[in-house]
Design an enzyme around this catalytic site. Structure first.
Site, short mmCIF file in Angstrom:
data_model
loop_
_atom_site.label_atom_id
_atom_site.label_comp_id
_atom_site.label_asym_id
_atom_site.label_seq_id
_atom_site.Cartn_x
_atom_site.Cartn_y
_atom_site.Cartn_z
N ARG A 28 47.63 -44.36 -42.23
CA ARG A 28 46.21 -44.66 -42.00
C ARG A 28 45.93 -46.16 -41.98
O ARG A 28 45.09 -46.65 -41.24
CB ARG A 28 45.39 -43.97 -43.11
CG ARG A 28 43.90 -44.08 -42.95
CD ARG A 28 43.23 -43.24 -44.05
NE ARG A 28 41.84 -43.62 -44.22
CZ ARG A 28 40.83 -43.18 -43.49
NH1 ARG A 28 41.06 -42.31 -42.52
NH2 ARG A 28 39.61 -43.59 -43.70
N ILE B 135 36.23 -45.60 -38.87
CA ILE B 135 37.34 -44.65 -39.04
C ILE B 135 36.86 -43.69 -40.11
O ILE B 135 36.44 -44.10 -41.19
CB ILE B 135 38.66 -45.36 -39.43
CG1 ILE B 135 39.76 -44.35 -39.71
CG2 ILE B 135 38.49 -46.31 -40.61
CD1 ILE B 135 41.15 -44.98 -39.89
N SER B 136 36.83 -42.40 -39.78
CA SER B 136 36.30 -41.42 -40.72
C SER B 136 37.10 -41.41 -42.00
O SER B 136 38.30 -41.74 -42.01
CB SER B 136 36.32 -40.02 -40.10
OG SER B 136 35.51 -40.00 -38.95
N GLY B 137 36.46 -40.99 -43.07
CA GLY B 137 37.14 -40.91 -44.36
C GLY B 137 38.25 -39.87 -44.31
O GLY B 137 38.20 -38.93 -43.51
N PRO B 138 39.27 -40.01 -45.15
CA PRO B 138 40.42 -39.09 -45.10
C PRO B 138 40.05 -37.64 -45.40
O PRO B 138 40.68 -36.72 -44.89
CB PRO B 138 41.38 -39.65 -46.15
CG PRO B 138 40.61 -40.64 -46.94
CD PRO B 138 39.48 -41.10 -46.09
#
Lengths: 368, 899
Positions: A165, A191-194
């Site tokens: 990531r 960037i979306s959260g994991p």
């Protein structure tokens, strides 16, 4: 309250003082405003069309026609993105003959261990160029993802564990790569959260031979995760700079992560899908919209799943749609909320591309 | 000294007060354009805390100020201009990124930096005010008057500037005003008794001013956050600005791009039935960077087909060639919809004059939509929707409110906690009054909250409105349908829906796959609603209440298999099993306890009940309970506050029950939409903290002096605390209550703030001339305040309803009249208290001033919290209580011997 007791000296004439005040504090400031661009006091605020006084207006088009192409990128730039940018017109959906993947993920034999953190770290050191601190952080985040029930499918967790990531974050934010949050990547995108990425990936239920289309490449991270699960990943990005950024990341790491060679990407408007490669078994939309683009639904295979955030500009809820076509030709759409357990199956009383009505007894809504 | 010098100082105070308030509003505009309007409350708190801090610090220097007040005034006046310009420029370079807060909490430090940067000019301004109060304490009532009048006019000054200048330049003229303040302070008295303005000092003032203006001109551009929606549109490859304008209501940009697509609530079925969706058919309109609002060109017939699959099309099926009233214009897509459905006439009530002018008069838009708004059938009226509904004599077959909340919401994922008079019992009643005998009110809203909140609240509000109208069987007048996580539409008919109506609507639902939620005679779902309500509550109250993951389906409950280190495992799940990801894990429980999957236990009590609940069930049972006398039980048992919104509690989005606050805080991950309420609670808590700091700082080292040698300090604290909170409660109440009366919050803000301050100033002046006992004066003032509050509570609301249809100017005059009695009496206690202090303990004057300012922030937040939960009446009762308390403190001798 007393004023200063001034020394005895000759005072300037009163009219001079008054005049100076008027000039310095009234006329000169007014002149400055007259010269400053963009306001309605000065030169730039005049002379616009009478009905649109004090505004800037572009000439109206004689007629607004659909664009010739879905992208204005130059051929050279599109070459860099490997796929010529195309019109996303709602063309007839024809299954495209897919070539063999550049790298078949099903042939991988080594898998990262999930039974022990130290072993996982050692395995990653041996099999990837990632640094230890990120690998450790990734393990911890994976654990939180499982604990919070965002993803429990071992294949999804493995995809998460394999994907670096930190390579997809802005370098200045890389230290927070495995935090529990979205982060900016420039151009107003994140960037979306994991947790969200894992949750959506699991909801997609993706398999290696399935074709998946992502709308909104963004950082490129989601497609990278998808490439760990499928040999056929397609992704479209509307912002040219982001498309190029993701492209360069995939190219840079394609030696260490050969699965990234399976990611086909282009810079275009994702609203119309990618007819040349349709239909898709899975579609994942990572940009919010106030409705589900009909062309995307058309390009979904029977049995296909689409994830899409739907709602007003201020916030959307991720919707999961499953498309089923019954033997009699009737179509079923199932809507689900991927977080709250809400489900609704809806039946569409039209069937084929011919638009022929086939209303039947089982195509009524599921509530009288 | 002649009498003219003090007059000049009063003029300086007046000008400075204008400047400070105008600057405050200009900074709020800057935040609205550059980042988020939610920072507006932060600016208010910075200003008031600057006041508080200055007052507190100057408490230590009152002797020095008294020795040479002109020095303090001159220095602070000269510094004000560059401080304002410098803060404006510096703030644009603060790398604060709200999106990063969740990942990196140290981002919060940048909010602290904002406080420091903007705190400087407000602090300097407050030093000026405090210094002049100390230096001219014998004229305290006059000072208070000019301060109030100046502050009041500041709002209007900036309103005028907003018409003339773009947001980035708003600060520049205020720098000129600040230079004027310094000029007035530089004027001195010569030995002959005349006035003199030394040229050297004038040059200083001019130099400082020009440098400040230059700073703004060359470096004052507003940095627009990358995360404002407009920033995204700017990256569309073919985006181009086709229109730009600005004014008090915002900065407007219209973009053209083939990448805009609008079809809110479109049925999935359109994908198989609509041949052609509109292409390159929209403009995106952004107001202060938020949006977009879609503006649609004229469509070809084939492109229009999709309109039949929008929820807003439903009422037209029952109304051939209707006369339509649309509440809000949006991008005029509603007008298109009405004309597409053969509307005989379309009336639109839109309060945003800029929007009306833009879409109706600007050549570009006229060409783009083929003069849609000049169609002879279309009549766009610049009016607040409720005001129009109240005054129109026309009757409409259809009144439509279509997704008007889809824009203008905050971009942080929640909804703003602002008053909304569109969706109140009285509002619904006024729309129903506009309907013909068989007319229909159609309300379409987003249906994306889970658990549902806004739709049940609307149902309770609509039902209550029908009941208050004396409708015999409200259930027969309502038809509700929704689309999961998309939209919900509530149709309310003047006459009962007939069987034919219901059959037609059900046909529409069948075509679109929208779900029926409620209609008369609809079969009840076989579910225990009480159990479902309890399940919701338990879900949030349970510490381990994980939200069930339906998305993961069975996978969520399947045990997971670890992979041993170095294990060479064929990727069987990938290679061989394309139907189930769960196959390889079934026998791996023992190993699972060691690794990533160790100790994972999923599944919670109540999950089943929640998974079985779909919004339609909740809507159905909500209607049923409302209609069968179980409304109170419903309000009590549902986790959220869904009591009907009324004009006394016009908070359509105020769903948090105070009793559930802690539970909401614990569940913010799944209830993130409630951030607005949490923000208010946070502001309230912080303001109390800061208030205490302001109060406590002077005590450090001066304890003995304040509490031992001189008694009455506690009374000073209580007195000015009560006034600070109480005054703001009234001001916020009046702003909110008059917002819909005056058609626009912009007008209500300006009129109320100006009227309050100016009339309070007059009250202060009158109080200063009163020659009787101060206690008696305070008794009169308290009685006057109580009477005014009772008038606001009981007398004003019916008057507002009755006079709503008057022209705006008349209503502004009336608003002044309404504000006057309260503001007049509210202006008396503060200077009367100061006057008492000045005669006994003048050293406390800056402190009292600061404390009043700091606690005003508390009053602002408290007013909102009370109104959301209990309504305006309770706010007004609280005001009476606070002023009675202040009177008791005062009559018990605010400072010993002062009364």
């Amino acid at each position: 309250m007393e004023g200063d007791s001034g020394r005895r000296r000759k005072k300037p004439p009163r009219f001079l003082v008054g005049g100076a005040v008027v000039v310095l504090f009234v006329l000169v400031p007014l002149a400055i405003f007259w010269l400053l661009p963009g306001n309605r006091l000065g030169v730039s605020g005049r002379g616009v069309a009478p009905t649109a006084r004090r505004v800037s207006v572009q000439p109206a088009p004689a007629r607004v026609d659909p664009p010739e192409t879905g992208s204005s990128s130059s051929p050279a730039e599109d070459q860099a993105l490997r796929v010529a940018s195309t019109d996303g017109a709602a063309a007839a959906v024809q299954p495209a003959a897919e070539s063999a993947p550049a790298f078949d993920i099903t042939t991988r034999r080594a898998r990262p261990p999930t039974d022990d953190e130290d072993r996982y770290v050692a395995w990653m050191k041996a099999h990837s160029p990632e640094t230890e601190r990120y690998v450790v952080a990734k393990w911890e985040r994976a654990r939180a993802i499982i604990q919070r029930d965002d993803a429990t499918d071992p294949r999804v967790i493995e995809a998460f564990l394999r994907t670096p990531r930190e390579y997809f974050c802005e370098p200045t934010n890389a230290a927070h790569s495995y935090g529990d949050a979205a982060m900016p990547i420039g151009y107003g995108q994140t960037i979306s959260g994991p947790h969200l990425v894992s949750h959506m990936t699991q909801a997609l239920d993706l398999h290696p031979d399935q074709k998946v289309l992502e709308i909104g490449t963004g950082s490129g991270y989601q497609s990278a995760v998808l490439s760990e699960l499928s040999n056929h990943v397609y992704t479209i990005e509307i912002v040219r700079q982001l498309a190029q950024r993701a492209d360069s990341i995939y190219r840079k790491w394609s030696k260490d992560y050969p699965e990234y060679r399976n990611i086909t990407r282009k810079h275009a408007d994702g609203y119309y899908g990618w007819p040349e490669h349709a239909p898709f078994d899975r579609i994942i939309v990572t940009a919010g919209i106030d409705h589900i683009p009909p062309d995307l639904l058309k390009q979904l295979t029977p049995g296909g799943i689409m994830l899409i955030p739907v709602g007003p500009p201020s916030g959307q809820t991720v919707l999961k749609i499953t498309k089923e076509v019954r033997p009699d030709g009737s179509v079923t759409f199932k809507r689900e909320d991927i977080y709250h357990g809400l489900k609704r199956v809806t039946f569409v009383p039209f069937t084929s591309e011919t638009g022929k009505h086939t209303l039947s007894s089982d195509t009524v809504p599921n509530r009288p | 000294m002649t009498n003219r010098l003090p007059s000049l100082r009063l003029a300086a105070l007046f000008l400075l007060s204008i400047t400070l308030i105008a600057y405050e509003l200009a900074v709020m505009r800057t935040f609205s354009v550059g980042s988020w309007s939610n920072f507006g409350s932060m600016v208010i708190s910075i200003a008031l805390l600057g006041n508080g801090l200055a007052g507190t610090l100057l408490t230590f220097h009152t002797r020095r100020i008294r020795e040479n007040p002109d020095r303090w005034l001159s220095i602070s006046a000269v510094l004000l201009g560059p401080a304002m310009a410098g803060a404006h420029v510096l703030a644009q370079h603060v790398p604060f990124n709200p999106v990063m807060i969740a990942a990196d909490w140290t981002q919060l430090r940048w909010i602290g930096v904002y406080y420091v940067i903007y705190g400087v000019p407000f602090f300097i301004g407050a030093v000026f005010v405090a210094a002049i109060f100390v230096g001219m304490q014998e004229r305290v009532h006059q000072l208070y008057f000019w301060n109030m009048v100046g502050s009041g006019l500041g709002g209007f000054v900036v309103l005028g500037l907003m018409y003339l200048l773009p947001p980035a330049q708003l600060v520049a003229p205020l720098v000129v005003l600040a230079a004027g303040v310094s000029l007035l302070c530089f004027v001195r008295q010569d030995p002959g008794g005349g006035l003199e303005l030394p040229l050297g000092r004038m040059a200083i003032a001019a130099g400082v001013m020009f440098v400040s203006i230059g700073l703004i001109a060359f470096h004052g551009g507003i940095e627009v956050s990358d995360f404002k929606p407009i920033s995204y549109a700017r990256h569309f490859p073919d985006a181009r600005v086709v229109y730009h304008t600005y004014g008090p209501t915002g900065e407007y940009y219209a973009y053209q791009s083939s990448y805009f697509h609008f079809a809110p609530g479109l049925s999935d079925n359109a994908s198989l039935n609509v041949k052609e969706m509109p292409r390159n058919a929209f403009l995106g309109l952004y107001i202060d960077g938020d949006g977009p609002i879609g503006v649609m060109r004229d469509l070809k017939p084939a492109e229009e087909q999709y309109i039949d699959y929008l929820p807003m099309s439903a009422p037209y099926l029952l109304l051939p060639k209707p006369n339509v009233l649309l509440l809000r214009l949006g991008g005029a897509i509603g007008v298109y919809n009405a004309l597409y459905h053969q509307a005989r006439s379309v009336w639109v009530a839109e309060p945003d004059a800029t929007l009306v002018h833009m879409l109706r008069d600007v050549p570009f838009f006229r060409a783009y939509d083929n003069d849609r708004l000049r169609d002879p059938r279309v009549h766009v009226v610049h009016a607040e929707p409720r005001a129009f509904a109240a005054r129109t004599a026309r009757r409409f077959d259809l009144v439509e409110i279509g997704l008007i909340d889809s824009v203008g919401l905050s971009q942080t994922g929640g909804y703003p906690l602002v008053q909304n008079y569109i969706y109140t019992v009285q509002g619904i009643d006024s729309y129903l009054n506009c309907l013909t005998d068989d007319g229909i009110l159609s309300i379409t809203v987003w249906n994306r909250l889970s658990p549902p909140r806004n739709v049940p609240e609307l149902l309770t509000t609509v039902t209550e409105a029908l009941k208050r109208r004396g409708v015999k069987d409200p259930g027969r007048h309502v038809f509700v349908f929704d689309y999961l996580l998309s939209t919900a539409t509530i149709l309310v008919k003047s006459s009962p829906f007939t069987e034919a109506d219901i059959a037609t609507l059900r046909g529409f639902l069948q075509k679109t796959s929208f779900e029926a939620s409620y209609y008369d005679g609809m079969p009840a779902p076989a579910k225990d609603f009480g159990a479902i309500l309890d399940a919701y509550t338990n879900q949030f109250r349970s510490a381990s209440a994980a939200v069930p993951s339906a998305a993961s389906g069975d996978a969520a409950t399947a045990p997971a298999a670890p992979v041993a280190a170095g294990e060479e495992v064929p990727d069987t799940s990938a290679a061989t099993d394309t139907t189930s990801p769960r196959a390889p894990q079934a026998t791996a429980d023992t190993q699972a306890e060691k690794g990533l999957f160790a100790g994972v236990h999923r599944g919670t009590a109540g999950t089943t009940a929640l998974q079985e609940l779909v919004p339609e069930d909740l809507y159905y049972f909500t209607m049923k309970w409302l209609l069968t006398g179980k409304a109170q039980e419903l309000y009590h048992r549902y986790f959220f506050n869904i009591r009907p919104a009324t004009d006394d509690r016009p908070y359509y989005t105020g769903y948090v029950k105070p009793s559930n606050l802690l539970t909401v805080l614990r569940n913010m991950r799944s209830l993130s939409e409630e951030w607005g309420y949490v923000l208010e609670v946070g502001t309230f808590a912080l303001s109390i903290l800061f208030g205490f700091l302001i109060i406590l700082v002077p005590l450090v080292g001066r304890w003995r002096e304040l509490f031992k040698r001189q008694r009455g300090t506690v009374r000073v604290i209580v007195y000015y605390g009560a006034l600070g909170v109480g005054y703001m409660l009234v001001e916020i109440y009046l702003i909110q209550r008059l917002a819909f009366f005056l058609a626009d919050p912009i007008f209500s803000n300006s009129v109320v703030i100006t009227a309050m301050l100016v009339i309070s100033g007059v009250g202060a002046l009158v109080a200063g001339r009163y020659r009787g006992s101060r206690t008696r004066l305070m008794a009169y003032a308290t009685a006057g305040i109580a009477a005014a509050m009772l008038f606001y509570m009981l007398g004003m609301p019916p008057l507002l309803d009755a006079l709503l249809g008057l022209p705006l100017l008349a209503k502004m005059g009336l608003a002044l009249l309404f504000v006057a009695p309260g503001a007049f009496f509210l202006g008396m206690p503060f200077p009367t208290g100061l006057s008492s202090l000045s005669s006994t303990r003048s050293g406390l004057i800056p402190w009292a001033w600061g404390m009043n300012g700091a606690l005003s922030v508390t009053g602002t937040a408290l007013a909102l919290l009370i109104s959301i939960s209990w309504g305006f009446s309770v706010v007004l009762l609280a005001v009476i209580g606070l002023y009675v308390l202040a009177f008791l403190v005062f009559s018990g001798n605010l400072v010993e011997g002062s009364a």
